[in-house]
Design an enzyme around this catalytic site. Sequence first.
Site, PDB file in Angstrom:
ATOM      1  N   SER A 149       0.872  -1.184   0.000  1.00  0.00           N
ATOM      2  CA  SER A 149       0.000   0.000   0.000  1.00  0.00           C
ATOM      3  C   SER A 149       0.898   1.219   0.000  1.00  0.00           C
ATOM      4  O   SER A 149       2.052   1.152   0.435  1.00  0.00           O
ATOM      5  CB  SER A 149      -0.866   0.017   1.270  1.00  0.00           C
ATOM      6  OG  SER A 149      -1.518   1.259   1.426  1.00  0.00           O
ATOM      7  N   TYR A 162      -2.363  -0.230  10.422  1.00  0.00           N
ATOM      8  CA  TYR A 162      -2.355  -0.698   9.026  1.00  0.00           C
ATOM      9  C   TYR A 162      -1.023  -0.350   8.355  1.00  0.00           C
ATOM     10  O   TYR A 162      -0.393  -1.209   7.709  1.00  0.00           O
ATOM     11  CB  TYR A 162      -3.526  -0.055   8.275  1.00  0.00           C
ATOM     12  CG  TYR A 162      -3.647  -0.470   6.831  1.00  0.00           C
ATOM     13  CD1 TYR A 162      -4.056  -1.753   6.476  1.00  0.00           C
ATOM     14  CD2 TYR A 162      -3.367   0.433   5.799  1.00  0.00           C
ATOM     15  CE1 TYR A 162      -4.188  -2.132   5.143  1.00  0.00           C
ATOM     16  CE2 TYR A 162      -3.498   0.072   4.466  1.00  0.00           C
ATOM     17  CZ  TYR A 162      -3.902  -1.215   4.142  1.00  0.00           C
ATOM     18  OH  TYR A 162      -4.023  -1.584   2.820  1.00  0.00           O
TER      19      TYR A 162
END
Length: 250
Positions: A149, A162
């Site tokens: 990501s 995250y």
Amino acid sequence: MVTGPVLPDATAYPLAGRVAVITGASSGIGMAAAEKLAAARVKLVLHGRRAARLAATAQKFPDVVWLEGDLVDGDAASRLLEMALKHFGTVNYAINNAGINHTGTIDQIDLDLLCQMVRINVEAAYRFTYTFLKHFQQENSGHLIHTTSVMGHKVRETAGGYAGTKHAIEALCEALRIELARSGVRVSCIAPGLVRTELHRDLDVHPSVSRNISRPLSAADVADAIYWVMCQPAHINIPQLVVLPQDHAI
Ligand SMILES: NC(=O)c1ccc[n+]([C@@H]2O[C@H](COP(=O)([O-])OP(=O)(O)OC[C@H]3O[C@@H](n4cnc5c(N)ncnc54)[C@H](OP(=O)(O)O)[C@@H]3O)[C@@H](O)[C@H]2O)c1
């Protein structure tokens, strides 16, 4: 006038006949990658927990098999490798894409959900890497690809958990890239910004609204990026590829 059967154009399907394993293939980016690769005549082993969705993709294409299960299970990766070898005799690409996103400020985040995210985003990714790495090293060929990501490169409020999981995989891959530099094995991280998938289904407000992103990426956009990385000739590796919506001001 040309007559006779229309032969497939080798340049149109440069990966035809290759074999890829894709995790998180029941939804979003993984499902889009499965459709893209199957259409490009890549043979596939798909993984996820929602079997009906995997079966639906497999029904649409030849040479697609699937395995249902939780990727956190200790033997999931070896079962996927065995399945690829049994059905197709080899495996060329191992794409670790499964993941979840749980957000919250560090003082308020649900620790049990955070740990669940660490197990799938980090532990399962390490197990998957370990298993396919050993096989690729024996063959001196193969390509490990992780969907990380942009949060594997950056941090923002409420994303400490995250982002931490995605930074971990970027670090794993960077070390691995150096360890593998003199071998025929490649490792790449695809790092998307906001993609419109089911990942954020638990949020009341979709991040595209709260972050003012008018056009998030589609899962197909990211699948195209994965395919492009896979198509590079053997002497080229793309270790990190960040793909952002144009107005994702992160
Ligand atoms: N969407 C974004 O904005 C975005 C941005 C950057 C990076 N990413 C990353 O892209 C990857 C794919 O996400 P997505 O956006 O496509 O989300 P998604 O639509 O929610 O897909 C997630 C996939 O992961 C699988 N999965 C989750 N937990 C699993 C488990 N314990 N065992 C096996 N499979 C599991 C899901 O399958 P089942 O539920 O069927 O098991 C599903 O196929 C993730 O790693 C995510 O972090 C997404």
